[in-house]
Design a protein around this motif. Structure first.
Motif, PDB file in Angstrom:
ATOM      1  N   PHE A 293      23.354 -13.239 -25.948  1.00  0.00           N
ATOM      2  CA  PHE A 293      23.971 -11.928 -26.125  1.00  0.00           C
ATOM      3  C   PHE A 293      23.553 -11.306 -27.449  1.00  0.00           C
ATOM      4  O   PHE A 293      24.294 -10.538 -28.062  1.00  0.00           O
ATOM      5  N   HIS A 295      20.744  -9.010 -29.662  1.00  0.00           N
ATOM      6  CA  HIS A 295      19.809  -7.911 -29.436  1.00  0.00           C
ATOM      7  C   HIS A 295      19.132  -7.541 -30.751  1.00  0.00           C
ATOM      8  O   HIS A 295      19.792  -7.284 -31.749  1.00  0.00           O
ATOM      9  N   GLN A 301      19.305  -2.175 -28.816  1.00  0.00           N
ATOM     10  CA  GLN A 301      20.470  -2.035 -29.676  1.00  0.00           C
ATOM     11  C   GLN A 301      21.129  -0.677 -29.499  1.00  0.00           C
ATOM     12  O   GLN A 301      22.360  -0.576 -29.424  1.00  0.00           O
ATOM     13  N   ILE A 304      23.045  -0.753 -26.217  1.00  0.00           N
ATOM     14  CA  ILE A 304      24.238  -1.597 -26.299  1.00  0.00           C
ATOM     15  C   ILE A 304      25.349  -0.898 -27.083  1.00  0.00           C
ATOM     16  O   ILE A 304      26.524  -0.940 -26.705  1.00  0.00           O
ATOM     17  N   ILE A 305      24.983  -0.270 -28.176  1.00  0.00           N
ATOM     18  CA  ILE A 305      25.977   0.420 -29.016  1.00  0.00           C
ATOM     19  C   ILE A 305      26.630   1.556 -28.231  1.00  0.00           C
ATOM     20  O   ILE A 305      27.838   1.778 -28.314  1.00  0.00           O
ATOM     21  N   ARG A 308      27.737  -1.020 -23.456  1.00  0.00           N
ATOM     22  CA  ARG A 308      27.297  -2.414 -23.407  1.00  0.00           C
ATOM     23  C   ARG A 308      26.496  -2.747 -22.152  1.00  0.00           C
ATOM     24  O   ARG A 308      25.503  -3.483 -22.188  1.00  0.00           O
ATOM     25  N   GLU A 309      26.913  -2.230 -21.003  1.00  0.00           N
ATOM     26  CA  GLU A 309      26.302  -2.639 -19.744  1.00  0.00           C
ATOM     27  C   GLU A 309      24.885  -2.123 -19.551  1.00  0.00           C
ATOM     28  O   GLU A 309      24.226  -2.480 -18.560  1.00  0.00           O
ATOM     29  N   GLU A 312      23.473  -5.574 -20.874  1.00  0.00           N
ATOM     30  CA  GLU A 312      24.181  -6.838 -20.654  1.00  0.00           C
ATOM     31  C   GLU A 312      24.877  -6.802 -19.299  1.00  0.00           C
ATOM     32  O   GLU A 312      25.691  -5.912 -19.032  1.00  0.00           O
ATOM     33  N   ASP A 315      29.897  -9.617 -19.627  1.00  0.00           N
ATOM     34  CA  ASP A 315      30.696  -9.406 -20.828  1.00  0.00           C
ATOM     35  C   ASP A 315      30.745 -10.735 -21.578  1.00  0.00           C
ATOM     36  O   ASP A 315      31.188 -11.745 -21.007  1.00  0.00           O
ATOM     37  N   ASP A 323      31.628 -11.608 -29.100  1.00  0.00           N
ATOM     38  CA  ASP A 323      31.038 -10.279 -28.977  1.00  0.00           C
ATOM     39  C   ASP A 323      29.524 -10.377 -28.920  1.00  0.00           C
ATOM     40  O   ASP A 323      28.940 -11.426 -29.236  1.00  0.00           O
ATOM     41  N   SER A 324      28.886  -9.293 -28.516  1.00  0.00           N
ATOM     42  CA  SER A 324      27.435  -9.211 -28.576  1.00  0.00           C
ATOM     43  C   SER A 324      27.002  -9.250 -30.039  1.00  0.00           C
ATOM     44  O   SER A 324      27.775  -8.919 -30.937  1.00  0.00           O
TER      45      SER A 324
END
Length: 388
Positions: A293, A295, A301, A304-305, A308-309, A312, A315, A323-324
């Motif tokens: 998880f 990045h 990045q 994801i910021i 998230r999906e 990823e 979860d 957390d990621s």
């Protein structure tokens, strides 16, 4: 459509422990067995009782400890093996004897110096003897992956008639392709009389990197038990990884297959086994690797910021990761830098972000990975204006 339960048969303490340097003492095995039961596995293969006094004691102690899971002991199709296993399992609330013999032409001819008919006779004798001690008997057809399907069906049908409750179809050498292995399971479903009364099980090795794929192909074609290990440890290139098959079924609900595994304990269990067995988990290992998880690419990045999906499919919290991880490197973009700065309490306007980013790239090229202490240093050294 109703979701069907796939039983998880964990063989970390038997097949996993066969890896050189991974041997455990009885107390260590008890600790892992307790964790496996907490994790929610259905069957714990505790060892190979006749192989050593230590393994006998481990199976006996685990049998006394485990409350809910089935405790299983491995044997060959040898009378003494089965007697010793039955003795080791006598304290188990749910005992299972796992017995079997090689069924491929290679095993019959070169390993066992036998004939197909004698193999069936030995299989029947072993299952019958095991059945005299316990109700739950699993039969394994070693090297089933390279066994002719018609002969494999004959052996399995004889084992069912003799009292087997589970049929284990191992791809012992990791040779099968997923469609071949799935077709083998389907062939048995269609051609073994009485198969509806027993559980078909997969046991796939990873010599060609296909253990997980083959196991999933197996359950999609009728198997209802997967034999696997934590972190995929095992002989040679290893076994099917428990965490992988569990999360594949969890993330693909259309398969209508699931397990009783408490997935939030997967990372904790992985780390425990890795530490106790001295087998480091590779960073890019699926589900439980340190980078699973993490990045570092700026494009990833940024995605994801924002959501998230975008990058990823799981979860992290589902598998016990807080957390990621946004890892700052020279490949990171401004969005990642601003995100990490904000986590540290720094809010940068556009001009100061650009100034900070130029200095950040120089630092990242020199240090490879930029950590929080480096960011504090960057702010102070270059007098970057921030709103704290």
């Amino acid at each position: 459509m109703k979701t069907e339960k796939i039983q998880i048969f964990d063989t970390t303490l038997r097949d996993g422990e066969q890896v050189p340097g991974c041997q455990l003492n009885v107390q260590e095995k008890l600790v892992i067995a307790e964790q496996l039961e907490l994790l929610g596995v259905d069957v714990i293969e505790a060892g190979f009782p006749i192989s050593s006094p230590g393994d006998f004691e481990a199976v006996k102690s685990i049998s006394a400890l485990v409350k809910d899971a089935t405790v299983c002991g491995l044997t060959r199709a040898v009378e003494k093996d089965i007697h010793v296993a039955a003795d080791a399992l006598r304290l188990a609330r749910k005992p299972r004897i796992h017995t079997g013999i090689g069924t491929s032409e290679l095993h019959i001819k070169y390993k066992l110096n036998s004939t197909p008919e004698k193999i069936i006779e030995r299989a029947v004798a072993a299952v019958s003897l095991a059945k005299s001690f316990v109700e739950d008997v699993e039969f394994y057809a070693e090297d089933a992956g390279r066994t002719d399907n018609a002969f494999l069906a004959r052996v399995c049908e004889a084992a069912v008639k003799a009292g087997a409750t589970v049929l284990n179809i191992p791809d012992t050498t990791g040779y099968c392709l997923p469609d071949e292995y799935g077709a083998k399971i389907k062939y048995l479903v269609d051609h073994v009389r009485g198969i509806e009364n027993v559980t078909l099980s997969t046991h796939c090795h990873n010599d060609l990197g296909l253990a997980t794929a083959n196991s999933i192909a197996g359950v999609r074609n009728g198997a209802r038990q997967i034999e696997c290990t934590i972190n995929g440890i095992g002989e040679r290139a290893g076994n099917t990884a428990l965490e992988e098959v569990v999360m594949i079924m969890r993330q693909h609900p259309y398969l209508n297959l699931d397990t009783n595994i408490n997935t939030r304990l997967l990372t904790q269990t992985s780390q425990m086994v890795a530490e106790m067995m001295h087998m480091t988990v590779q960073p890019n290992k699926a589900i439980v690797g340190a980078n699973a998880f993490a990045h570092s690419s700026g494009i990833h990045q940024d995605g994801i910021i924002k959501f998230r999906e975008t990058y990823e499919i799981i979860d992290p919290k589902e598998v016990g990761v807080d957390d990621s991880s946004i890892v700052l490197t020279a490949r990171s973009g401004r969005a990642a830098l601003a995100f990490r700065m904000q986590k540290l309490g720094y809010k940068l306007d556009k001009d100061n972000l650009n100034k900070a980013y130029d200095s950040f790239l120089v630092m990242a090229d020199a240090r490879k990975v930029v950590k929080d202490d480096d960011l504090h240093e960057l702010v102070e050294k270059h007098k970057i204006l921030v709103n704290v």
